[in-house]
Design a protein around this motif. Sequence first.
Motif, mmCIF file in Angstrom:
data_model
loop_
_atom_site.group_PDB
_atom_site.id
_atom_site.type_symbol
_atom_site.label_atom_id
_atom_site.label_comp_id
_atom_site.label_asym_id
_atom_site.label_seq_id
_atom_site.Cartn_x
_atom_site.Cartn_y
_atom_site.Cartn_z
ATOM 1 N N UNK A 132 1.021 -1.216 -0.025
ATOM 2 C CA UNK A 132 -0.014 -0.104 -0.059
ATOM 3 C C UNK A 132 0.972 1.321 -0.009
ATOM 4 N N UNK A 133 1.878 1.342 0.553
ATOM 5 C CA UNK A 133 2.785 2.335 0.651
ATOM 6 C C UNK A 133 3.462 2.594 -0.514
ATOM 7 N N UNK A 134 4.148 1.675 -1.381
ATOM 8 C CA UNK A 134 4.302 1.813 -2.570
ATOM 9 C C UNK A 134 3.414 2.177 -3.469
ATOM 10 N N UNK A 137 2.582 5.844 -3.362
ATOM 11 C CA UNK A 137 3.748 6.542 -3.997
ATOM 12 C C UNK A 137 3.463 6.632 -5.666
ATOM 13 N N UNK A 138 3.026 5.368 -6.082
ATOM 14 C CA UNK A 138 2.738 5.319 -7.477
ATOM 15 C C UNK A 138 1.479 6.227 -7.998
ATOM 16 N N UNK A 139 0.863 6.534 -6.958
ATOM 17 C CA UNK A 139 -0.664 7.102 -6.987
ATOM 18 C C UNK A 139 -0.688 8.628 -7.727
ATOM 19 N N UNK A 140 0.624 9.063 -7.333
ATOM 20 C CA UNK A 140 0.640 10.446 -8.313
ATOM 21 C C UNK A 140 1.456 10.321 -9.622
ATOM 22 N N UNK A 141 1.598 9.273 -10.021
ATOM 23 C CA UNK A 141 2.488 8.943 -11.522
ATOM 24 C C UNK A 141 1.354 9.541 -12.465
ATOM 25 N N UNK A 142 1.719 10.152 -13.446
ATOM 26 C CA UNK A 142 0.774 10.870 -14.543
ATOM 27 C C UNK A 142 0.180 9.709 -15.279
ATOM 28 N N UNK A 148 -3.186 2.914 -10.244
ATOM 29 C CA UNK A 148 -2.897 2.455 -8.578
ATOM 30 C C UNK A 148 -3.946 3.162 -7.366
ATOM 31 N N UNK A 149 -4.555 4.223 -7.693
ATOM 32 C CA UNK A 149 -5.693 4.527 -6.907
ATOM 33 C C UNK A 149 -6.919 3.619 -6.958
ATOM 34 N N UNK A 199 11.978 0.366 -5.013
ATOM 35 C CA UNK A 199 12.935 0.305 -3.882
ATOM 36 C C UNK A 199 12.156 0.549 -2.887
ATOM 37 N N UNK A 200 11.935 -0.506 -1.776
ATOM 38 C CA UNK A 200 11.401 -0.299 -0.528
ATOM 39 C C UNK A 200 12.374 0.126 0.584
#
Length: 291
Positions: A132-134, A137-142, A148-149, A199-200
């Motif tokens: 979920x954390x990763x 971060x991906x949720x803001x990718x254009x 992701x959301x 990268x985690x």
Amino acid sequence: MRSRWCIGLAAALLVGAVAAQTPADGADQKRRLIEQKIRLLEMLINSPAAKGAPYGREAESATLLEKGRTSIDDARKALADGRFDEAAKLLDEALKSASSASRRMSAGEGGLSESAQRKSLQDLGEQVEMYRTSLGELATDPEKGAAARALLGRIDALRAESVQLATGGRLGDANRKLADAYKLAVEEMSRLRAGQEVVLSLKFDTPADEYAYEKKRFASNEIMVDMMIAEGRAEGDKRRLVDGFVDNGRRLGSQADTQASSGQYPEAVKLMEQASAQLIRALQAMGVPVF
């Protein structure tokens, strides 16, 4: 719950293993595989999931487990006489029966203690949270943010169902629902991250804490392997490949536990990471795009 998953996985891997060997493999290898099955069956019938009170559904399970104990004695006699095929057949049937008994008792919420099932929920929940954390971060990718959301929403819905089930005392169902969330996170997140370096970033207070995390990650990967095998993704020749990876992973995991028990946590962490890598290769062999 975790005991049931791990034992179920091991049983699924070893049932039929001896039958799959060719004459060229030799008597010694057949003997070793039969001995492995005996040890596995002993572990299964003596596991926490096999120690519920013998009433109702558990009574049927107790009968199946007793048959397993008898089969062990018969298989040992056959092995001593060199009747490998007979010993293997006895153990295959006993493993199927004992695994079925374990599942029945777990489904009836009488197999594992409440504390063990809650611990399983906690461990699996930590793995889901990592994904979920990763995803956050991906949720803001254009390009991939919307997907992701949407995936986050699906995972959170399963998590919410798991919490609701656990609150109602249905811990076995809660664990299964959270396992579904984990499976969804692993498969879909990997597809979204295709072609990207992931990268985690983790921070541990002590080497022992880091080892505890790696051990949980290994257990979660075992759950995934079990689920994929149950879905039929390791049929035919692919099964032997998957079996090999899992066997290597379990061997390395056992070595890691030995190192950790003597306080050699840095070495144990490295071994457990290698063990998880073997399970990831097993998942990849079954078509799961794990990163």
